[in-house]
Design an enzyme around this catalytic site. Sequence first.
Site, PDB file in Angstrom:
ATOM      1  N   ASP A  48      -6.003 -37.466  20.684  1.00  0.00           N
ATOM      2  CA  ASP A  48      -4.992 -36.871  19.808  1.00  0.00           C
ATOM      3  C   ASP A  48      -4.430 -37.888  18.821  1.00  0.00           C
ATOM      4  O   ASP A  48      -4.483 -39.100  19.050  1.00  0.00           O
ATOM      5  CB  ASP A  48      -3.824 -36.326  20.634  1.00  0.00           C
ATOM      6  CG  ASP A  48      -4.151 -35.029  21.348  1.00  0.00           C
ATOM      7  OD1 ASP A  48      -5.322 -34.629  21.353  1.00  0.00           O
ATOM      8  OD2 ASP A  48      -3.210 -34.430  21.900  1.00  0.00           O
ATOM      9  N   HIS A 192      -5.253 -41.025  23.315  1.00  0.00           N
ATOM     10  CA  HIS A 192      -4.705 -41.124  21.961  1.00  0.00           C
ATOM     11  C   HIS A 192      -5.358 -42.289  21.223  1.00  0.00           C
ATOM     12  O   HIS A 192      -5.378 -43.417  21.735  1.00  0.00           O
ATOM     13  CB  HIS A 192      -3.188 -41.333  22.014  1.00  0.00           C
ATOM     14  CG  HIS A 192      -2.459 -40.187  22.656  1.00  0.00           C
ATOM     15  ND1 HIS A 192      -2.410 -40.024  24.027  1.00  0.00           N
ATOM     16  CD2 HIS A 192      -1.773 -39.139  22.108  1.00  0.00           C
ATOM     17  CE1 HIS A 192      -1.712 -38.928  24.305  1.00  0.00           C
ATOM     18  NE2 HIS A 192      -1.331 -38.377  23.173  1.00  0.00           N
TER      19      HIS A 192
END
Length: 245
Positions: A48, A192
Amino acid sequence: MQVVLWIVGILAILFLSYGIFPTVLLRMLSIGMVKKGEINKTLALTFDDGPNPVYTPQVLDLLKKYDVKATFFVVAEKALDHPDLIKRMKQEGHTIGVHHYRHTNSWFLTPWSTKREISRSAEIIENLTGVKPVYYRPPYGRFNLFTNIFARGYIIVLWSAIFQDWRKGPDSSGLQQRLIAQISEGQIYLLHDDGEDAGADSDAPAHMIEALKRFLPHVRRRGFRCVSLEEHLGKKSTEEQKWSV
């Protein structure tokens, strides 16, 4: 003073009803979303908040080295700043999903802003890759009353394993052990490749990448494969697509 308290109370109830309650309910009941895969001996790596010009290329290099396909839920504003990285993701066989135009919390978006964040992001991704995105993950995994309405036509994907890798922690070895401990069939890992958003450490992705370097060979030794969401979700992907269109 009493009037102020009434106003504060009403606003609190509205906020709970608009954002927090829908998020809790949808996530508890898994309404209209997927959290795990279907195919044996596979797990899905999802990243993400990128693309990031420093860390995303390192992630892509590592995935290429181990012949791993992953899914990137990109922030469209950053995608516009780094279109070459989006095109590289596509060229190397990775999946690209919607993660809003900016990294915006759905609790604080109006219905119209919610629609715009999703549709504008999808349009940018399609323009850069030539492929309309299928998957959507709201930032922070948070919904409001209108999220599912404007996300119809997308497969909403959350996760089954989260590692707080947006914070760098003491070292990468601890993260590596947490990654290994969560290996099991159907897992969707949340990671991430960017640490620039509020609450994150800007250098946290460096620790995640170091952990991933040691994790990927271990996955292979365990007889698992890291695959794209398309393969990982299997028939569930098709069923969810039918539900949401």
